[in-house]
Design an enzyme around this catalytic site. Structure first.
Site, mmCIF file in Angstrom:
data_model
loop_
_atom_site.group_PDB
_atom_site.id
_atom_site.type_symbol
_atom_site.label_atom_id
_atom_site.label_comp_id
_atom_site.label_asym_id
_atom_site.label_seq_id
_atom_site.Cartn_x
_atom_site.Cartn_y
_atom_site.Cartn_z
ATOM 1 N N GLU A 95 -3.758 -0.082 -7.936
ATOM 2 C CA GLU A 95 -4.333 -0.832 -6.818
ATOM 3 C C GLU A 95 -3.836 -0.238 -5.505
ATOM 4 O O GLU A 95 -2.702 -0.461 -5.093
ATOM 5 C CB GLU A 95 -3.947 -2.299 -6.920
ATOM 6 C CG GLU A 95 -4.629 -3.206 -5.913
ATOM 7 C CD GLU A 95 -6.131 -3.314 -6.156
ATOM 8 O OE1 GLU A 95 -6.884 -2.745 -5.347
ATOM 9 O OE2 GLU A 95 -6.537 -3.951 -7.148
ATOM 10 N N GLU A 131 -3.455 -2.445 0.268
ATOM 11 C CA GLU A 131 -2.141 -3.042 0.462
ATOM 12 C C GLU A 131 -2.207 -4.507 0.890
ATOM 13 O O GLU A 131 -3.204 -4.961 1.454
ATOM 14 C CB GLU A 131 -1.377 -2.269 1.550
ATOM 15 C CG GLU A 131 -1.156 -0.810 1.250
ATOM 16 C CD GLU A 131 -2.222 0.093 1.870
ATOM 17 O OE1 GLU A 131 -2.024 1.315 1.894
ATOM 18 O OE2 GLU A 131 -3.262 -0.448 2.319
ATOM 19 N N SER A 150 4.539 1.887 -0.335
ATOM 20 C CA SER A 150 4.136 1.751 1.070
ATOM 21 C C SER A 150 5.308 1.665 2.037
ATOM 22 O O SER A 150 6.220 2.476 1.948
ATOM 23 C CB SER A 150 3.112 0.629 1.229
ATOM 24 O OG SER A 150 1.962 0.914 0.454
ATOM 25 N N CYS A 155 1.648 -1.987 -1.848
ATOM 26 C CA CYS A 155 0.443 -1.801 -2.644
ATOM 27 C C CYS A 155 0.747 -2.046 -4.127
ATOM 28 O O CYS A 155 1.783 -2.599 -4.478
ATOM 29 C CB CYS A 155 -0.114 -0.392 -2.425
ATOM 30 S SG CYS A 155 1.072 0.924 -2.803
ATOM 31 N N SER A 186 2.601 9.208 0.794
ATOM 32 C CA SER A 186 2.888 8.183 1.798
ATOM 33 C C SER A 186 3.554 8.834 2.994
ATOM 34 O O SER A 186 4.330 9.790 2.840
ATOM 35 C CB SER A 186 3.809 7.095 1.246
ATOM 36 O OG SER A 186 3.152 6.261 0.319
ATOM 37 N N HIS A 243 -1.177 5.948 3.454
ATOM 38 C CA HIS A 243 -0.908 5.889 2.016
ATOM 39 C C HIS A 243 -2.159 6.316 1.263
ATOM 40 O O HIS A 243 -3.270 5.916 1.616
ATOM 41 C CB HIS A 243 -0.467 4.483 1.611
ATOM 42 C CG HIS A 243 0.728 4.015 2.390
ATOM 43 N ND1 HIS A 243 2.005 4.458 2.109
ATOM 44 C CD2 HIS A 243 0.842 3.195 3.459
ATOM 45 C CE1 HIS A 243 2.853 3.919 2.970
ATOM 46 N NE2 HIS A 243 2.165 3.159 3.798
#
Length: 439
Positions: free
Chosen positions: A15, A18, A81, A95, A288, A316
């Protein structure tokens, strides 16, 4: 990103979108007692030791990778993140299947220990998830997240912006000057044995006889988010690492990420002499970065007022095919008019196009969240509100001329919101054309 390691092994989707939690404990750094014109003073939340933040992040299920300490902001790059700490404000962006909101009681506990008994404002926002069924705790459904926050704050308000059955953006916010009735899960404890007690600090509050430090930006609150999905496969491939044929395979993750940032243009989003970039390349894939921007040193565009401060941007990237995603977030107030001189801060239109040209997404969601006082001043001066100017900039950046790779987008949604003392511009775009000969 930590979850991305598991995704590579189990072929489970990651996923990317965020969860963004932003908590203000005072209206500005100048309202934190102990602040002075010395920009290196570590007051308010910046007095908190790293170990306390790491304890909070353990609840959230992420870890600190590195930290950059700026003049006004400490930027923590996380396994999922970012975390930004200012004297008066905390921003936690995570996230994957992290438990962002579960960190909130501990954050309130930590804040009390350094003299913040109440929350001035709280914001929680996120894009719609790709895989909501994989989330945990209150993050499984928006109504559960709202219920969790309502259990902590009085007079919070929740909004859904955009198509419920398509790309949309979710926002929860409290009003300014609201005293939190939150009770932490555990009583407030000293952060370390040698930490002075909360009584050593005077209560936080406004002092009408004091003026903001010279480095303060005077209350401007401005955040632009560019959330991108369906990344071009060629773009995604540069964020996949670990191939034996990869010349950078033996480099440290930060060194590899810095080199990539330079190669694809991330390092050039803002003038390099104003930027401190921290970046990390994950194995086998993902990227990131946090950047601190000393925008007080940047000359204003013609006709724009002189502003000052230190801001951030964060990027990200989740590159896997089927759920590719990249996000860009920045809180540096951008010039409303086009900037053309080399070394200038980019205007909003230019920045949007630069970001989109790097990632080449199929779909884009953009938000500009700005305090309405600044919006109203812009409207009085120029005859157009800041959010409507932003909508025009979004459209001009993406629909009027092809980007570096020949891409042109069509706008699929445009929404302006007024939340009392904040205004929002929200727009979505989809790719409509890739010119012949594009890379």
């Amino acid at each position: 990103m930590t979850d991305a390691y598991d995704a590579s092994v189990n072929s489970a989707p990651f996923e990317g979108p965020e969860k963004l939690l932003e908590i203000w404990f005072a209206p500005s750094p100048a309202h934190v007692l102990g602040a002075s014109t010395n920009v290196n003073d570590r007051v308010g939340l910046r007095k908190v030791p790293r170990a306390a933040w790491e304890d909070m992040l353990a609840i959230v299920k992420c870890q600190v990778l590195s930290v950059v300490e700026g003049e006004e902001i400490d930027a923590y790059l996380l396994s999922e993140s970012s975390l930004f700490i200012s004297a008066h404000r905390l921003i936690l962006k995570t996230c994957g299947t992290t438990l962002n909101l579960y960190g909130l009681p501990r954050i309130l506990d930590i804040a009390r220990s350094v003299g913040f008994p109440n929350v001035y404002r709280c914001f929680y926002s996120r894009k719609s998830f790709f895989f909501p069924e994989r989330q945990k705790g209150p993050h499984r459904e928006w109504k559960d997240e709202v219920g969790y926050l309502d259990g902590i704050f009085k007079n919070g308000a929740a909004y859904t912006v955009g198509k419920v059955n398509g790309d949309h953006w979710l926002l929860y916010m409290t009003r300014g000057d609201e005293a939190s009735d939150a009770s932490p899960i555990t009583p407030a404890q000293p952060l370390s044995e040698d930490k002075e007690s909360p009584e050593d600090d005077a209560p936080v509050g406004e002092n009408p006889e004091s003026s903001p430090p010279s480095h303060s930006h005077g209350g401007v609150d401005y955040t632009i988010e560019i959330l991108m999905t369906h990344l071009d496969p060629t773009t995604s491939s540069v964020f996949v690492f670990g191939d034996a044929a990869d010349d950078s395979a033996d480099l440290a993750p930060s060194t590899r990420a810095q080199a990539l940032s330079t190669a694809i243009g991330i390092s050039d989003l803002f003038p390099s002499h104003l930027t401190t970039l921290d970046a990390f390349a994950f194995t086998p894939c993902g990227y990131s970065s946090n950047a601190l921007i000393k925008w007080s040193e940047a000359p204003p565009a013609p006709g724009e007022p002189k502003l000052s401060g230190e801001g951030y941007y964060t990027i990200h990237v989740t590159p896997e095919d089927g759920w590719s995603y990249a996000s860009f977030e920045c809180n540096v107030p951008l010039p409303a008019r086009r900037t053309e001189q080399e070394g200038d801060m980019p205007d909003l239109r230019t920045l949007v196009r630069r970001v989109v040209d790097i990632f080449r997404p199929g779909r884009i969601s953009l938000t500009l969240f700005i305090s309405s006082e600044d919006n109203e001043e812009a409207e009085e001066e120029r005859g157009i509100s800041a959010i409507e100017a932003a909508q025009r900039a979004f459209r001009a950046a993406l629909t009027r001329a092809p980007g570096a790779d020949g891409r042109i987008y069509k706008r699929t949604d445009k929404i302006n919101y007024e939340f009392g003392d904040y205004d929002l511009a929200f727009a979505t775009f989809e790719i409509t054309l890739v010119a012949c000969g594009s890379r």
